[in-house]
Design an enzyme around this catalytic site. Sequence first.
Site, PDB file in Angstrom:
ATOM      1  N   GLU A 188      42.799  67.425  76.640  1.00 24.03           N
ATOM      2  CA  GLU A 188      42.845  66.321  75.912  1.00 24.03           C
ATOM      3  C   GLU A 188      43.791  65.056  76.317  1.00 24.03           C
ATOM      4  OE1 GLU A 188      45.421  67.689  72.731  1.00 24.03           O
ATOM      5  OE2 GLU A 188      43.650  68.794  71.596  1.00 24.03           O
ATOM      6  N   ASP A 209      49.726  72.307  73.450  1.00 31.89           N
ATOM      7  CA  ASP A 209      49.214  71.169  73.881  1.00 31.89           C
ATOM      8  C   ASP A 209      49.908  69.987  74.144  1.00 31.89           C
ATOM      9  OD1 ASP A 209      47.009  72.752  72.742  1.00 31.89           O
ATOM     10  OD2 ASP A 209      45.729  71.294  72.341  1.00 31.89           O
ATOM     11  N   CYS A 263      50.082  76.479  66.907  1.00 28.79           N
ATOM     12  CA  CYS A 263      49.364  75.243  67.603  1.00 28.79           C
ATOM     13  C   CYS A 263      48.035  75.668  67.893  1.00 28.79           C
ATOM     14  CB  CYS A 263      50.262  75.442  69.020  1.00 28.79           C
ATOM     15  SG  CYS A 263      49.634  74.005  69.963  1.00 28.79           S
ATOM     16  N   ASP A 264      47.265  74.431  68.125  1.00 30.34           N
ATOM     17  CA  ASP A 264      46.040  74.028  68.158  1.00 30.34           C
ATOM     18  C   ASP A 264      44.967  75.306  68.260  1.00 30.34           C
ATOM     19  OD1 ASP A 264      47.285  71.752  67.747  1.00 30.34           O
ATOM     20  OD2 ASP A 264      46.077  70.666  69.137  1.00 30.34           O
ATOM     21  N   LYS A 265      45.072  76.070  69.549  1.00 23.32           N
ATOM     22  CA  LYS A 265      43.909  76.748  69.732  1.00 23.32           C
ATOM     23  C   LYS A 265      44.011  78.097  69.094  1.00 23.32           C
ATOM     24  CE  LYS A 265      42.646  73.496  72.057  1.00 23.32           C
ATOM     25  NZ  LYS A 265      43.674  72.774  71.791  1.00 23.32           N
ATOM     26  N   CYS A 323      55.865  74.997  67.536  1.00 18.45           N
ATOM     27  CA  CYS A 323      54.693  75.010  66.697  1.00 18.45           C
ATOM     28  C   CYS A 323      54.631  76.453  66.197  1.00 18.45           C
ATOM     29  CB  CYS A 323      53.356  74.787  67.503  1.00 18.45           C
ATOM     30  SG  CYS A 323      53.456  73.038  68.484  1.00 18.45           S
ATOM     31  N   CYS A 362      52.711  70.034  64.990  1.00 16.46           N
ATOM     32  CA  CYS A 362      52.771  68.612  64.796  1.00 16.46           C
ATOM     33  C   CYS A 362      52.420  68.019  63.564  1.00 16.46           C
ATOM     34  CB  CYS A 362      51.747  68.283  65.856  1.00 16.46           C
ATOM     35  SG  CYS A 362      52.156  68.389  67.664  1.00 16.46           S
ATOM     36  N   SER A 418      43.148  64.638  71.555  1.00 17.13           N
ATOM     37  CA  SER A 418      44.180  65.084  70.603  1.00 17.13           C
ATOM     38  C   SER A 418      43.791  64.830  69.168  1.00 17.13           C
ATOM     39  CB  SER A 418      45.735  64.925  70.937  1.00 17.13           C
ATOM     40  OG  SER A 418      46.515  65.057  69.716  1.00 17.13           O
TER      41      SER A 418
END
Length: 561
Positions: A447, A84, A125-127, A52, A197, A473
């Site tokens: 998640e 994640d 990535c997500d955070k 990511c 992702c 997620s």
Amino acid sequence: MSFDPKHNSRAITDGPERAPARSYLKATGLTDEDIKKPIIGVASTWIGTMPCNLNLRHLAQKVMQGIREAGATPQEFNTIAISDGITMGTEGMKTSLVSREVIADSIELVARGHMFDAVIALVGCDKTAPGAAMALARLNVPGMLLYGGSIAPGRYKGRDITIQDVFEGVGAHAAGRISDTDLRELEDAACPGAGSCGGQFTANTMAIVMEFLGLAGMGTAGVPATDPAKDHVGVVAGRMVVDLLRRNVRPRDILTRESFENAMAGAAATGGSTNAILHLLALAREAGIPLTIDDLHTVSARTPVIADLTPGGHYVATDMHYAGGTRLVAKNLLAAGCLHGDRPTPSGGTLAEEAAQAEETPGQKVISTADRPFKPRGGIVILRGNLAPEGAVTKLAGHEKTTHTGPARIFEREEDAMEAVTHRKIVPGDVVIIRNEGPKGGPGMREMLGVTAALVGQGLGSEVVLITDGRFSGATRGLMIGHVAPEAAVGGPIALLREGDTITLDIEQRLLQADISEEEFARRRSQWTAPAPRYTAGVMAKYAASVTSASEGAVTVAKFE
């Protein structure tokens, strides 16, 4: 008096008494001329543990090139990131949401300590995106974000796939629907290189959110991670942050109630992740903007879904970029009156002016218009009831049933539920309850993609409801309800459920209800004792001691006497 672009860094670099500091800076390769210029912090979330953020080390070089070309001096620094996807279903996943706070804290600390004049943060990535945005809101120096870009789709048996297919393949494999070889082939094909992702999961959702908020340049996020054009995007972003500095445009000039509504509309219109709720609430708090989960529900309810993206649709994020990208989404939403077009963007133009530059690819099928939506309203719904007095979050793909009544199957942690699912102990009609996974109880609000994908892979996605005080997620689909608040660890109603209690979900009525009287709830509460903390030292314990409810964004707060 005109604004001084070296408004912060002069305290570090100027005057005879700062000779020791200049000596240190020269040891890093800076010249006297470099030191005289404004100094821009380049906060990179590069890490070598996942795809990511894997391209961010290279992208940072392009951003710094742009900063130098614009007449300023870049200084790169790094912070952490947690995958994640890799940690999903393990104890390690508890660190993911905690990392959002550490990312925000660490960027804030370095920028305050080194007194940068402006900051640009590279995220993946997500955070990393919400964490970096929270830091920018706290610092309130000129700044912006740059997203590293989506991963390219994998190819399997003639079709595009994402990591979601692998997670669901685990459930299909457990049900005997695919072979060991099939699962391995999915595993080998799903992730072909660098990038976040590929579906409209949390990373790509937050990328769009940041563009619609005005914290990222419009159209910068959509360029895929491995597209050669990403280098140019990096250079342009470097120039752009210097321009923001010279114009003295700060995050809190951009972050308003209207910009948050735009951000939620962008997430809703693209079928985005429920995690947008959590992160927008957290960022609004940092920016001093009053915002509630019900405010975000209202925006989702009035916004049509006009992008056909996975997990609820058919295409991946790179498809949306090549169809016309974020600008086309914004243009079509503006035409329907779904956005505040006068909000500023980092380029200096308004959201409406950026959207007017949209170029639609002839014949594309990914992005539609509001009068021909893929779904009439955004899929993110806030539920309430005696199980969730402070609210809970679900996301509809548009094809699920909207009501369900069934018996509660109680699990005290995700692993226990996953074992039951993989051993085929969950049957149609069940309501799976996974509790003590909230912000404080987990800690870290894991998640549940492993469990939800396994249920979908077994064909139970529309036959079983899953309810948790944890999260889901962005790749999750099916009848899944998360963010239940108050959480179990603080004695929320979910803590008082027992095996076999009847649970009713009615999404049209926004209702999440247990067939339990107030008197019975009171009796059970009198017998309830709080679970022992799962961590008693270290960062996880500090987080659990200071984190707020999911209904408030699950932020950490100082508690002053």
